[in-house]
Design a protein around this motif. Sequence first.
Motif, mmCIF file in Angstrom:
data_model
loop_
_atom_site.group_PDB
_atom_site.id
_atom_site.type_symbol
_atom_site.label_atom_id
_atom_site.label_comp_id
_atom_site.label_asym_id
_atom_site.label_seq_id
_atom_site.Cartn_x
_atom_site.Cartn_y
_atom_site.Cartn_z
ATOM 1 N N ARG A 40 55.067 16.645 40.689
ATOM 2 C CA ARG A 40 53.898 17.094 41.447
ATOM 3 C C ARG A 40 52.680 16.251 41.094
ATOM 4 N N ALA A 41 52.501 15.980 39.811
ATOM 5 C CA ALA A 41 51.361 15.178 39.372
ATOM 6 C C ALA A 41 51.436 13.763 39.930
ATOM 7 N N LEU A 42 52.634 13.182 39.890
ATOM 8 C CA LEU A 42 52.800 11.819 40.398
ATOM 9 C C LEU A 42 52.507 11.754 41.894
ATOM 10 N N GLN A 43 53.010 12.736 42.645
ATOM 11 C CA GLN A 43 52.763 12.754 44.087
ATOM 12 C C GLN A 43 51.278 12.948 44.390
ATOM 13 N N ALA A 44 50.643 13.831 43.625
ATOM 14 C CA ALA A 44 49.213 14.068 43.825
ATOM 15 C C ALA A 44 48.396 12.820 43.511
ATOM 16 N N ALA A 45 48.838 12.072 42.497
ATOM 17 C CA ALA A 45 48.148 10.827 42.157
ATOM 18 C C ALA A 45 48.319 9.798 43.276
ATOM 19 N N LYS A 46 49.520 9.705 43.808
ATOM 20 C CA LYS A 46 49.778 8.766 44.909
ATOM 21 C C LYS A 46 48.922 9.090 46.132
ATOM 22 N N GLU A 47 48.739 10.385 46.377
ATOM 23 C CA GLU A 47 47.967 10.821 47.534
ATOM 24 C C GLU A 47 46.474 10.934 47.243
ATOM 25 N N GLN A 48 46.095 10.637 45.988
ATOM 26 C CA GLN A 48 44.699 10.677 45.552
ATOM 27 C C GLN A 48 44.047 12.020 45.906
ATOM 28 N N ARG A 49 44.722 13.086 45.528
ATOM 29 C CA ARG A 49 44.248 14.426 45.868
ATOM 30 C C ARG A 49 43.051 14.875 45.049
ATOM 31 N N ALA A 50 42.932 14.359 43.823
ATOM 32 C CA ALA A 50 41.869 14.860 42.951
ATOM 33 C C ALA A 50 41.548 13.841 41.862
ATOM 34 N N ASP A 51 40.402 14.074 41.217
ATOM 35 C CA ASP A 51 39.952 13.200 40.126
ATOM 36 C C ASP A 51 40.553 13.605 38.787
ATOM 37 N N SER A 52 40.877 14.884 38.644
ATOM 38 C CA SER A 52 41.358 15.411 37.372
ATOM 39 C C SER A 52 42.512 16.376 37.609
ATOM 40 N N PHE A 53 43.512 16.315 36.731
ATOM 41 C CA PHE A 53 44.669 17.207 36.808
ATOM 42 C C PHE A 53 44.598 18.195 35.646
ATOM 43 N N CYS A 54 44.838 19.474 35.960
ATOM 44 C CA CYS A 54 44.760 20.514 34.940
ATOM 45 C C CYS A 54 46.138 21.021 34.541
ATOM 46 N N ILE A 55 46.303 21.245 33.237
ATOM 47 C CA ILE A 55 47.464 21.921 32.675
ATOM 48 C C ILE A 55 46.909 23.040 31.805
ATOM 49 N N HIS A 56 47.190 24.284 32.144
ATOM 50 C CA HIS A 56 46.628 25.409 31.403
ATOM 51 C C HIS A 56 47.183 25.462 29.974
ATOM 52 N N GLY A 57 46.285 25.592 29.008
ATOM 53 C CA GLY A 57 46.709 25.641 27.619
ATOM 54 C C GLY A 57 47.489 26.889 27.260
ATOM 55 N N ASP A 58 47.354 27.952 28.079
ATOM 56 C CA ASP A 58 48.058 29.199 27.777
ATOM 57 C C ASP A 58 49.360 29.337 28.558
ATOM 58 N N THR A 59 49.736 28.313 29.331
ATOM 59 C CA THR A 59 51.007 28.338 30.047
ATOM 60 C C THR A 59 52.155 28.171 29.059
ATOM 61 N N VAL A 60 53.254 28.891 29.252
ATOM 62 C CA VAL A 60 54.418 28.741 28.372
ATOM 63 C C VAL A 60 54.910 27.296 28.436
#
Length: 243
Positions: free
Chosen positions: A197-217
């Motif tokens: 998902r991150a790679l595809q979003a980067a290819k499509e230039q969807r956003a400047d920053s990608f978030c990964i929640h620190g409390d996610t398992v």
Amino acid sequence: MAVAIDLNADLGESFGRWTLGDDEAMLDLITSANVACGFHAGDPATIRVTCREAVRRGVRIGAQVGYHDLVGFGRRFIDISLSDLSADILYQIGALDALARSVGGQVSYLKPHGALYNTVVDHEEQAYAVVTAVEAFGRDLPIVGLPGSALLRIAEDHQISTITEYFVDRNYTADGRLVDRRQPDALISDPDEASQRALQAAKEQRADSFCIHGDTVGSVAMAAAVRECLVAAGIEIRPFTSD
């Protein structure tokens, strides 16, 4: 293909003897830390340690501001006046900035947390309250938010820098909103899926920053996988702020 992406995570959310996430491990993988400011999570000692470790690694410190809701972890909407919300947010920025400066850092940006983040996508008055708090702080703090949100539109109208964000560990609705956490398909826990998902979003230039929640398992493993995947594709991982 985007040539550079910022990786951010929500940190500093432990409280007293209650530990949430592995902040030190996450700080080795991300470039921007959304640090809790004590209203939805975090205590002064935890927040200060998080800032110190971020400074040591060159990770940018952002004010993760939220509703005054420790019991609900900031995930419950609060009907609050514009002036009260603006003051609450300014209070949080100032407290975090003081703690950050005590260990050689400073607040470099702002990102709403939880219910506030989702509310200011459409709620004009509360979005305006966030923007006026940043203006009152008196320093140009970029605001992180959902693409197309009222928050980012109002910030731009006030000549405040904006940073668009994509969540690699959350699913989206058809209209680009985050799926409600109460829904069974809201969260993504598979590192491989998150990486793609991150790679595809980067290819499509969807956003400047990608978030990964620190409390996610499994958040550390996920962050490591996402970072490795992006770097392997030739994408530089770097903070969106210069200080």
